[in-house]
Design a protein around this motif. Structure first.
Motif, short mmCIF file in Angstrom:
data_model
loop_
_atom_site.label_atom_id
_atom_site.label_comp_id
_atom_site.label_asym_id
_atom_site.label_seq_id
_atom_site.Cartn_x
_atom_site.Cartn_y
_atom_site.Cartn_z
N MET A 1 0.83 -1.20 0.00
CA MET A 1 0.00 0.00 0.00
C MET A 1 0.87 1.26 0.00
SD MET A 1 -3.17 -0.70 2.60
CE MET A 1 -4.37 -1.98 2.26
N THR A 2 0.38 2.29 -0.65
CA THR A 2 1.08 3.58 -0.64
C THR A 2 0.39 4.50 0.36
OG1 THR A 2 -0.33 4.35 -2.44
CG2 THR A 2 1.75 3.34 -3.05
N THR A 3 1.03 5.59 0.66
CA THR A 3 0.50 6.54 1.62
C THR A 3 -0.93 6.94 1.26
OG1 THR A 3 2.70 7.40 2.06
CG2 THR A 3 0.86 8.78 2.68
N LEU A 4 -1.81 6.91 2.26
CA LEU A 4 -3.22 7.28 2.14
C LEU A 4 -4.01 6.34 1.23
CD1 LEU A 4 -3.11 11.19 2.11
CD2 LEU A 4 -3.45 9.63 4.02
N GLU A 5 -3.49 5.15 0.98
CA GLU A 5 -4.24 4.14 0.23
C GLU A 5 -4.81 3.14 1.22
OE1 GLU A 5 -6.17 1.87 -2.18
OE2 GLU A 5 -5.20 3.68 -2.93
N LEU A 6 -6.14 2.95 1.17
CA LEU A 6 -6.81 2.11 2.14
C LEU A 6 -7.65 1.01 1.50
CD1 LEU A 6 -7.92 4.93 4.60
CD2 LEU A 6 -6.13 3.24 5.01
N SER A 7 -7.39 0.71 0.25
CA SER A 7 -8.14 -0.35 -0.43
C SER A 7 -7.97 -1.66 0.32
CB SER A 7 -7.64 -0.50 -1.87
OG SER A 7 -7.89 0.67 -2.61
N GLY A 8 -9.07 -2.38 0.48
CA GLY A 8 -9.04 -3.65 1.18
C GLY A 8 -9.21 -3.54 2.67
N ARG A 9 -9.27 -2.32 3.21
CA ARG A 9 -9.48 -2.12 4.64
C ARG A 9 -10.94 -1.79 4.92
NH1 ARG A 9 -5.17 -4.64 6.57
NH2 ARG A 9 -3.18 -3.59 6.13
N THR A 10 -11.38 -2.12 6.13
CA THR A 10 -12.73 -1.81 6.56
C THR A 10 -12.66 -0.92 7.80
OG1 THR A 10 -13.67 -3.86 5.70
CG2 THR A 10 -14.90 -2.75 7.44
N ALA A 11 -13.40 0.18 7.77
CA ALA A 11 -13.40 1.14 8.87
C ALA A 11 -14.78 1.25 9.49
CB ALA A 11 -12.95 2.51 8.37
N LEU A 12 -14.81 1.55 10.77
CA LEU A 12 -16.04 1.90 11.46
C LEU A 12 -15.84 3.27 12.08
CD1 LEU A 12 -18.28 -0.33 13.70
CD2 LEU A 12 -17.70 1.99 14.40
N ALA B 1 -21.12 -6.40 15.43
CA ALA B 1 -21.44 -7.62 14.69
C ALA B 1 -22.08 -7.29 13.34
CB ALA B 1 -22.38 -8.49 15.52
N GLU B 2 -22.92 -6.26 13.31
CA GLU B 2 -23.56 -5.85 12.07
C GLU B 2 -22.54 -5.35 11.05
OE1 GLU B 2 -27.12 -2.74 10.71
OE2 GLU B 2 -26.92 -3.32 12.81
N ALA B 3 -21.55 -4.60 11.53
CA ALA B 3 -20.50 -4.10 10.64
C ALA B 3 -19.70 -5.26 10.04
CB ALA B 3 -19.57 -3.16 11.40
N VAL B 4 -19.37 -6.23 10.86
CA VAL B 4 -18.59 -7.39 10.38
C VAL B 4 -19.40 -8.21 9.39
CG1 VAL B 4 -17.48 -9.54 11.09
CG2 VAL B 4 -17.15 -7.46 12.44
N ARG B 5 -20.69 -8.42 9.69
CA ARG B 5 -21.54 -9.17 8.75
C ARG B 5 -21.65 -8.46 7.41
NH1 ARG B 5 -24.99 -9.77 13.22
NH2 ARG B 5 -26.34 -8.11 12.40
N GLY B 6 -21.76 -7.13 7.46
CA GLY B 6 -21.98 -6.38 6.23
C GLY B 6 -20.74 -6.11 5.41
N LEU B 7 -19.61 -5.91 6.09
CA LEU B 7 -18.40 -5.47 5.38
C LEU B 7 -17.17 -6.33 5.64
CD1 LEU B 7 -18.74 -1.60 5.96
CD2 LEU B 7 -19.39 -2.89 3.91
N GLY B 8 -17.22 -7.18 6.64
CA GLY B 8 -16.05 -7.98 6.99
C GLY B 8 -15.36 -7.43 8.21
N PRO B 9 -14.28 -8.08 8.66
CA PRO B 9 -13.56 -7.66 9.87
C PRO B 9 -13.14 -6.19 9.82
CG PRO B 9 -12.77 -9.78 9.11
CD PRO B 9 -13.67 -9.27 8.03
N VAL B 10 -13.30 -5.52 10.95
CA VAL B 10 -12.98 -4.09 11.03
C VAL B 10 -11.49 -3.91 11.29
CG1 VAL B 10 -13.38 -1.96 12.32
CG2 VAL B 10 -15.30 -3.49 11.81
N ASP B 11 -10.83 -3.16 10.42
CA ASP B 11 -9.39 -2.87 10.53
C ASP B 11 -9.13 -1.51 11.17
OD1 ASP B 11 -8.53 -5.18 8.80
OD2 ASP B 11 -9.67 -4.05 7.32
#
Length: 247
Positions: free
Chosen positions: A1-12, A74-84
């Motif tokens: 990943m390059t600076t400020l690249e967050l592809s593949g990550r999940t945020a809440l 749990a809803e976030a994980v079900r909808g988008l995957g593990p939270v990073d």
């Protein structure tokens, strides 16, 4: 990943329906992250998620309700995957004098500003550490660093959030999970607009850079702290206040 690249990550992001929270969610999303927007305002939260489009999920929850927080995770994980990435942004900020703060309001401010952040962090940090990666960013405030004549409970809660940042950072540092705080000064948000243009100009004149911060400026810092490139930064507080508080 390059600076400020967050592809593949999940945020809440908490308090993501409007204002700074919405800007943070938008900033993470624009850099490729999937984003779960957690807010008690279902309508506004849904509208913000819809504006972001794909990779955005609106979750309605009262942050003072601990049982609902577990369900929301749990809803976030079900909808988008593990939270990073977790951004603890939601806050109550009633501006009241010392003698006018009653116990119920004190408890309500701490329930949202401190307790919710503590238990969300604890719930999501455990799976982060098992995966060897996590980014937690707590949105504090200049009010947690300098005294104000009103809003003592808000200021004390933000100071507590700074102490909590260091505690979790020390606990999680060896597991690839960083925990940092961002302490903004005055930001151009709907709350600030309620004080009127004249008062805004008066307050802006007291800031060394001569203006109020744009939400995107805080969001950009949060995005950087969420990247792989920020892996050697933990337990830090970043001041972003236009020079009002220098150290």
């Amino acid at each position: 990943m390059t600076t400020l690249e967050l592809s593949g990550r999940t945020a809440l992001v908490t308090g993501a329906a409007q204002g700074l929270g919405a800007a943070i969610a938008e900033g993470l999303h624009a850099r490729g992250a999937q984003v779960a927007l957690l807010d008690h305002d279902a309508r506004a939260n849904g509208e913000t998620a819809a504006r972001l489009g794909d990779r955005a999920l609106a979750i309605t929850a009262d942050l003072a309700d601990l049982d609902r927080l577990d369900d929301a995770c749990a809803e976030a994980v079900r909808g988008l995957g593990p939270v990073d990435i977790l951004v603890n942004n939601a806050a109550m900020a009633p501006m009241r004098g010392l003698w006018d703060i009653d116990p119920a309001e004190w408890d309500a401010v701490f329930a949202v500003n401190v307790r919710a952040a503590f238990f969300l962090t604890r719930a999501l940090a455990e799976p982060m550490r098992s995966r060897g990666f996590g980014r937690i960013v707590n949105i504090a405030s200049l009010s947690g660093q300098q005294a104000r004549p009103t809003g003592a409970h808000y200021g004390v809660s933000k100071a507590a959030l700074l102490a909590m940042t260091r505690s979790f950072a020390a606990e999680l540092a060896a597991d690839g999970v960083t925990v940092n705080a961002v302490a903004p000064g005055m930001i151009e948000t709907p709350m600030v607009h309620t004080i009127g243009a004249e008062k805004q100009a008066e307050l802006a004149a007291q800031i060394p850079v001569g203006r109020i911060a744009h939400p995107a400026e805080i969001a950009g810092l949060v995005a950087y702290l969420s990247t792989d490139d920020a892996g050697f930064i933990t337990g830090a507080t970043y001041d972003i206040n236009g020079g009002v508080f220098m150290r």
